[in-house]
Write an enzyme that holds these catalytic residues in place. Structure first.
Site, PDB file in Angstrom:
ATOM      1  N   ASP A 131       0.540   1.609   8.395  1.00 18.34           N
ATOM      2  CA  ASP A 131       0.102   0.807   9.542  1.00 18.34           C
ATOM      3  C   ASP A 131       1.046   0.926  10.743  1.00 18.34           C
ATOM      4  OD1 ASP A 131      -1.843   0.032   7.783  1.00 18.34           O
ATOM      5  OD2 ASP A 131      -1.056  -1.979   7.442  1.00 18.34           O
TER       6      ASP A 131
ATOM      7  N   GLY B 155       0.844  -1.201   0.000  1.00 14.22           N
ATOM      8  CA  GLY B 155       0.000   0.000   0.000  1.00 14.22           C
ATOM      9  C   GLY B 155       0.874   1.244   0.000  1.00 14.22           C
TER      10      GLY B 155
HETATM   11  O1  F6P Z   1      -0.904  -1.939   4.209  1.00 12.82           O
HETATM   12  C1  F6P Z   1      -1.414  -0.656   4.288  1.00 12.82           C
HETATM   13  C2  F6P Z   1      -2.891  -0.603   4.076  1.00 12.82           C
HETATM   14  O2  F6P Z   1      -3.191   0.739   3.786  1.00 12.82           O
HETATM   15  C3  F6P Z   1      -3.740  -1.157   5.200  1.00 12.82           C
HETATM   16  O3  F6P Z   1      -3.925  -0.253   6.253  1.00 12.82           O
HETATM   17  C4  F6P Z   1      -5.009  -1.483   4.481  1.00 12.82           C
HETATM   18  O4  F6P Z   1      -5.777  -2.459   5.154  1.00 12.82           O
HETATM   19  C5  F6P Z   1      -4.498  -2.025   3.190  1.00 12.82           C
HETATM   20  O5  F6P Z   1      -3.273  -1.371   2.951  1.00 12.82           O
HETATM   21  C6  F6P Z   1      -5.378  -1.834   2.001  1.00 12.82           C
HETATM   22  O6  F6P Z   1      -4.776  -2.472   0.930  1.00 12.82           O
HETATM   23  P1  F6P Z   1      -5.264  -2.380  -0.571  1.00 12.82           P
HETATM   24  O7  F6P Z   1      -5.056  -0.960  -1.013  1.00 12.82           O
HETATM   25  O8  F6P Z   1      -4.379  -3.320  -1.317  1.00 12.82           O
HETATM   26  O9  F6P Z   1      -6.696  -2.797  -0.587  1.00 12.82           O
END
Ligand code: F6P
Length: 424
Positions: A144, A13
């Protein structure tokens, strides 16, 4: 022998400041031309290396690279792609080494969270097994804030600031309307299994009665009766109740209160949607009118309200990664080391990738208030310095000016194409 090139990729992310790390890394590499010829970026993270889809960052102007410092998200594209164990996925590792060899890549920089540090670690291991010397350095990143060893993670300070600012502003709105209208406002924030982002909302509460009145942490099992009692008490006392809820809150059975039913390449459940669950509960059980908001991508892309400290640390870690690599440090990750709280002072340390890979750092119980609905003074002291300072991007016609790179591809050298096996 020709001077070696470096590979840099963004993973997982993205954040408001991951490009600041890229900026630190590329600017520093450009100052060490004697050691690093060019920085090639992976288009969409490690996938760019597997498919030989490399970006030549030397084609970008000095000002474009400088503008990365104030541009959110991942300028080269990021990915969620899990490299399995070397035994299970040998073909992928061999392909990576084949691509690195073809492009004389001797430095590997991977900018990501826990899963990504695992990838960097595995690449450093296979390089030894396949007898291809490459220096692997991870660069921490995750909103996170759940990486071990480093005091905090780049990306977190900015999301923390966004959440603290947003709950304060929204609470002012609700307070104005509460007499005759909305009584409950719920803000859902990210953080997966860790409550660091939710905790940051607590920074907005500086005196009795300030919002948020309730924080729901993934580390604390959701107790409906206790929660509703507290909501009612807040509405009676303050006229309204402002709640920050972490996306990863679970019930006593260990089930997420909201899960989208989708899993990513790492097997993580896609979370999101707990805010309406909580808000509707307040309506059905207590009769209160509500509004809710899911901060979702707005929180992790909010570069306009980024924390200055966060931007500085993200840049410094990109720079440190290059310094470590050219000094020959392999399988390591630069970290943030806190030297003091008041005044806040920090420096750069080093961790071994083996100690960082796949470890999630949760909120300690001592950071959560006894009733489980707020943060403690110790937590406040930890969080406070991380949101300090503003680092506004330039604005034109009322809008932030972000850079879009040319992302010129490097000419492919290999004849073979590579089919991705991992789910992306
Ligand atoms: O890993 C960071 C994060 O922003 C988490 O807080 C969140 O649950 C996740 O990524 C969302 O991931 P994606 O954008 O792949 O759905």
């Amino acid at each position: 022998m020709a001077k070696p090139n470096a590979f840099y990729a963004q993973s997982g992310g993205v954040t408001a400041v991951i490009n600041a790390s890229a900026c630190g890394l590329i600017e520093t590499a450009r100052k060490h031309k004697d050691k690093i010829n060019k920085v090639y970026a992976g288009r969409n993270g490690i996938i760019g290396a597997l498919t030989e889809d490399l970006i030549d960052t030397s084609k970008e102007s000095k000002s474009a690279i400088a503008a990365l410092r104030h541009t959110p998200a991942g300028a080269f594209g990021s990915c969620r792609h899990k490299l399995k164990s070397i035994e299970e996925s040998r073909a992928e590792y061999e392909r990576l080494i084949e691509v690195f060899k073809a492009h004389n890549i001797r430095y590997f920089f991977y900018n990501g969270g826990g899963d990504s540090q695992d990838t960097s670690h595995k690449i450093s291991q296979i390089a030894v097994a396949l007898n291809y010397p490459i220096t692997c350095v991870g660069i921490p990143k995750t909103v996170d804030n759940d990486l071990p060893i480093t005091d905090n993670c780049p990306g977190f300070g900015s999301v923390a600031k966004y959440v603290a600012v947003s709950i304060r502003e929204a609470a002012f709105d609700v307070a104005s309307m509460a007499k005759t209208s909305t009584k409950v406002f719920v803000l859902e924030v990210m953080g997966r299994h860790a409550g660091w982002i939710a905790a940051a909302g607590g920074l907005a509460c500086e005196k009795e009665g300030d919002a948020p009145h309730i924080i729901l942490f993934p580390e604390i099992v959701f107790d409906e009766t206790k929660f509703l009692k507290r909501v009612e008490a807040c509405v009676k006392k303050y006229g309204y109740c402002a709640i920050v809820v972490a996306e990863g809150v679970r019930n006593a059975a260990g089930t997420f209160l909201a899960e989208a039913g989708v899993k990513d390449a790492f097997g993580h459940a896609q979370l999101g949607g707990v805010a309406p669950v909580i808000a509707k509960l307040c309506k059905s059980k207590l009769g209160y009118k509500y509004h809710w908001a899911v901060a979702d991508y707005l929180q992790r892309s909010a570069r306009h309200i980024a924390s200055k400290i966060d931007v500085e640390q993200a840049y410094a870690l990109g720079k440190a990664a290059v310094k470590l690599a050219i000094k020959g440090n392999n399988a390591v990750m630069p970290t943030i080391v806190r030297k003091s709280n008041t005044p806040y002072r920090w420096g750069i340390g080093v961790a071994n990738l083996a100690d960082v890979a796949n470890v999630e750092k949760m909120m300690p119980r001592s950071y959560i208030s006894r009733n489980g609905f707020g943060i403690t003074e110790t937590c406040r002291q930890y969080l406070q310095p991380l949101i300090v300072g503003e680092d506004y991007p330039p604005y034109k016609k009322g809008l932030p000016q972000y850079v879009e790179l040319k992302n010129t591809p490097v000419k492919k050298k290999l004849k073979t194409k590579f089919e991705l096996t991992g789910r992306t």
